[in-house]
Design an enzyme around this catalytic site. Sequence first.
Site, PDB file in Angstrom:
ATOM      1  N   ASP A  80      34.687  37.730  35.588  1.00  0.00           N
ATOM      2  CA  ASP A  80      33.485  38.508  35.889  1.00  0.00           C
ATOM      3  C   ASP A  80      32.941  37.951  37.201  1.00  0.00           C
ATOM      4  O   ASP A  80      32.216  36.955  37.214  1.00  0.00           O
ATOM      5  CB  ASP A  80      32.462  38.360  34.763  1.00  0.00           C
TER       6      ASP A  80
ATOM      7  N   GLU B 259      36.713  42.486  36.842  1.00  0.00           N
ATOM      8  CA  GLU B 259      35.800  43.618  36.909  1.00  0.00           C
ATOM      9  C   GLU B 259      35.779  44.201  38.311  1.00  0.00           C
ATOM     10  O   GLU B 259      35.788  43.466  39.301  1.00  0.00           O
ATOM     11  CB  GLU B 259      34.390  43.173  36.507  1.00  0.00           C
TER      12      GLU B 259
ATOM     13  N   ASP C 132      27.897  35.425  31.576  1.00  0.00           N
ATOM     14  CA  ASP C 132      29.001  35.713  32.496  1.00  0.00           C
ATOM     15  C   ASP C 132      30.348  35.377  31.859  1.00  0.00           C
ATOM     16  O   ASP C 132      31.328  36.099  32.051  1.00  0.00           O
ATOM     17  CB  ASP C 132      28.819  34.954  33.812  1.00  0.00           C
TER      18      ASP C 132
END
Length: 164
Positions: free
Chosen positions: A7, A67, A139
């Site tokens: 992430d 991501e 996260d």
Amino acid sequence: MKLIGLDPGLGCTGWGVITAKGNSLSHIANGQIRTDAKASMSERLATLAEGLRAILAEHAPDEAGIEEVFVNTNAQSTLKLGQARGALMLVLADTGVPIGEYAARFVKKAVVGTGGADKAQIHAMVSVLLPGAKIAGADAADALAIAITHAHHRASARAVGAAA
């Protein structure tokens, strides 16, 4: 198959490593790579790259999920996120780790069942899917969700390929 989820973020990049054997998922490790907000952009990107290299050396994942950049209202934030993501992708490419890219809404839908899930819902579902995992923050939970999504996406792609 060992998978890492990332992430990306300039200030904090979450990471999570899992194993996937068929439909069975197991947690290996997770954490965060943090950068100093007072450091220069190049120093912060180097910190992310060095942190990821250390994680890859320790856990040797077979593949990665990351991501995609989402465009938010602040163009500067989007640009910084893109730079952080680029530094991480370069390290993965340099080390020969294949990369799957996933939109945030796709990850949320895959893990929680709705593309509008919030961070608490993601954290809760990751805890259900990886029982006993001590998650190092939001996260890291997002990164584990990305790894889980990558595992499911791989399994679905294999099933479709076998059926064809």
